[in-house]
Design an enzyme around this catalytic site. Structure first.
Site, PDB file in Angstrom:
ATOM      1  N   GLN A   1     -55.801-104.631  26.270  1.00 53.21           N
ATOM      2  CA  GLN A   1     -54.691-104.861  27.190  1.00 53.21           C
ATOM      3  C   GLN A   1     -53.973-103.550  27.473  1.00 53.21           C
ATOM      4  O   GLN A   1     -53.582-102.827  26.556  1.00 53.21           O
ATOM      5  CB  GLN A   1     -53.679-105.874  26.653  1.00 53.21           C
TER       6      GLN A   1
ATOM      7  N   ASN B   1     -51.385-120.181  28.887  1.00 53.51           N
ATOM      8  CA  ASN B   1     -50.779-119.614  27.678  1.00 53.51           C
ATOM      9  C   ASN B   1     -49.358-120.128  27.572  1.00 53.51           C
ATOM     10  O   ASN B   1     -48.712-120.428  28.561  1.00 53.51           O
ATOM     11  CB  ASN B   1     -50.797-118.081  27.772  1.00 53.51           C
ATOM     12  N   GLY B   2     -48.881-120.223  26.330  1.00 52.82           N
ATOM     13  CA  GLY B   2     -47.488-120.588  26.095  1.00 52.82           C
ATOM     14  C   GLY B   2     -47.332-121.920  25.403  1.00 52.82           C
ATOM     15  O   GLY B   2     -47.696-122.961  25.953  1.00 52.82           O
ATOM     16  N   GLY B   3     -46.817-121.898  24.169  1.00 51.80           N
ATOM     17  CA  GLY B   3     -46.450-123.127  23.478  1.00 51.80           C
ATOM     18  C   GLY B   3     -47.592-123.918  22.880  1.00 51.80           C
ATOM     19  O   GLY B   3     -47.359-124.998  22.327  1.00 51.80           O
TER      20      GLY B   3
ATOM     21  N   GLY C   1     -51.110-117.790  20.826  1.00 56.41           N
ATOM     22  CA  GLY C   1     -50.490-116.628  20.214  1.00 56.41           C
ATOM     23  C   GLY C   1     -50.092-116.858  18.775  1.00 56.41           C
ATOM     24  O   GLY C   1     -50.911-116.787  17.855  1.00 56.41           O
ATOM     25  N   ARG C   2     -48.815-117.151  18.553  1.00 56.34           N
ATOM     26  CA  ARG C   2     -48.277-117.204  17.192  1.00 56.34           C
ATOM     27  C   ARG C   2     -48.950-118.244  16.306  1.00 56.34           C
ATOM     28  O   ARG C   2     -49.118-118.040  15.103  1.00 56.34           O
ATOM     29  CB  ARG C   2     -46.774-117.439  17.254  1.00 56.34           C
TER      30      ARG C   2
ATOM     31  N   CYS D   1     -44.859-108.915  29.525  1.00 53.79           N
ATOM     32  CA  CYS D   1     -43.981-108.524  28.418  1.00 53.79           C
ATOM     33  C   CYS D   1     -42.571-108.241  28.933  1.00 53.79           C
ATOM     34  O   CYS D   1     -42.398-107.452  29.865  1.00 53.79           O
ATOM     35  CB  CYS D   1     -44.535-107.309  27.712  1.00 53.79           C
TER      36      CYS D   1
ATOM     37  N   PRO E   1     -52.584-111.064  22.998  1.00 50.81           N
ATOM     38  CA  PRO E   1     -52.162-109.736  22.530  1.00 50.81           C
ATOM     39  C   PRO E   1     -50.730-109.811  22.031  1.00 50.81           C
ATOM     40  O   PRO E   1     -49.842-110.280  22.745  1.00 50.81           O
ATOM     41  CB  PRO E   1     -52.279-108.865  23.791  1.00 50.81           C
ATOM     42  N   MET E   2     -50.491-109.366  20.801  1.00 50.83           N
ATOM     43  CA  MET E   2     -49.155-109.443  20.205  1.00 50.83           C
ATOM     44  C   MET E   2     -48.831-108.120  19.528  1.00 50.83           C
ATOM     45  O   MET E   2     -49.539-107.705  18.598  1.00 50.83           O
ATOM     46  CB  MET E   2     -49.083-110.607  19.214  1.00 50.83           C
TER      47      MET E   2
END
Length: 338
Positions: A67, A208-210, A231-232, A97, A14-15
């Site tokens: 979310q 999650n992350g990286g 994510g990105r 967040c 979720p972004m």
């Protein structure tokens, strides 16, 4: 109510300002199996503000998770019920967040300081809906020691009945770092999350992350994680992450190409324009479709500059597609083996 279990091998994070319903429809053209998430929707907005339009989504987005942000168990239970009634496949609680706006509402990453309250929220949400209730969190915040904080947090989530916890393997610094810096500056600690996964075998834990590539997703899954959230990278290079996901992660034959995915959006775009929308509201999410390919810059440039014009329509997408030459066989093979 009895809760279904959930464990999706790949999900798109979720972004805020990115994973809106237009983005999710586009991502669904690339992968039928990847779990998609909404932007965070606050429970007060739904329950007190009556902003039920925030739950709008289309059938083609499924599987899709809502979310929620909040810290009041009763309010979150009501919001979760609204989400389930709207048809979402999963309800996720944001405990990750770090933005000032989220902190002022006493939810997001600041809740890592109050795991008992988070557990109460999860238990209330779980009692309110039949769909899975999950949590997305950090490994800790500020001066907390993740080695001490995260095990206690996860134990409480398991006891409360969370179907899955997605752990962003970084701390969040609520003071001193911006939300953008919080996505990159705190170091990743995959090893800690791996140890937590092994310490809580009955709890589904996603990482999650990286994560930057589908190769990395596969490596983390092979390492034993229940799922991986990207994510990105999935947003800026959607074909690289999502376009091969169904084949590589679920063993399904690939159903589309980047060009076909873009053209599959044309009926959706026409309907959106007919309802009074603007082309750029949809195409801004499609700019990275051809990342790394010849013609990608022209595709981005044409859509970026032209889609905001009031009279821009689906024909602009076709003209932009004409700027992307077909892939040569050797280029395709090189990308697969890269």
């Amino acid at each position: 109510m009895e809760q279904q279990e959930t464990a999706c091998r790949l999900s798109v994070a979720p972004m805020m300002d990115w994973t809106d319903r237009h983005c999710r429809v586009f991502h669904r053209q690339l992968s039928r199996r990847t779990l998609l998430y909404t932007e965070m929707v606050t429970a007060p907005a739904l329950v007190r503000g009556g902003a039920l339009h925030l739950l709008d989504h289309s059938r083609e987005e499924h599987p899709v998770a809502l979310q929620l942000g909040g810290s009041d168990p009763e309010e979150l239970a009501q919001a979760a019920r609204l989400g389930a009634e709207a048809g979402y496949d999963e309800i996720n609680l944001n405990v990750g967040c770090p933005s000032d706006r989220v902190q002022s509402g006493t939810f997001g990453a600041v809740l890592m300081r109050d795991p008992a309250r988070v557990a109460d929220c999860v238990a209330a949400m779980r009692a309110a809906v039949a769909v899975p209730v999950t949590v997305k969190c950090r490994i800790g915040v500020d001066e907390q020691d993740p080695e001490r904080v995260l095990p206690d947090f996860l134990a409480r989530m398991a006891e409360a009945g969370a179907a899955q916890v997605t752990v962003h393997a970084r701390k969040a610094w609520l003071e001193g770092l911006s939300p953008k810096e919080n996505r990159d500056v705190p170091p990743l600690d995959y090893d800690l999350v791996r140890r937590m996964r092994d310490a809580f075998p009955a709890l589904s834990i996603a990482l999650n992350g990286g994560v930057q590539s589908l190769d990395e997703v596969e490596a983390h899954l092979e390492d034993g994680f229940a799922g991986v959230m990207v994510g990105r990278a999935a947003y800026h290079r959607p074909w690289d992450i999502l376009g091969e996901a169904d084949r590589r992660l679920w063993g399904e034959a690939r159903q589309t190409t980047p060009e076909a995915a873009a053209r599959a959006m044309l009926p959706y775009i026409e309907a959106h324009l007919s309802a009074g929308g603007r082309l750029n509201q949809v195409t801004r999410h499609m700019l990275g479709l051809f990342a790394g390919r010849p013609g990608a810059r022209h595709w981005r440039q044409m859509l970026s500059e032209g889609a905001s014009c009031p009279d821009a329509g689906p024909e602009l997408v076709e003209r932009a597609l004409a700027q992307v030459p077909p892939l040569a066989a050797d280029f395709t093979e090189a990308r697969r083996s890269a």
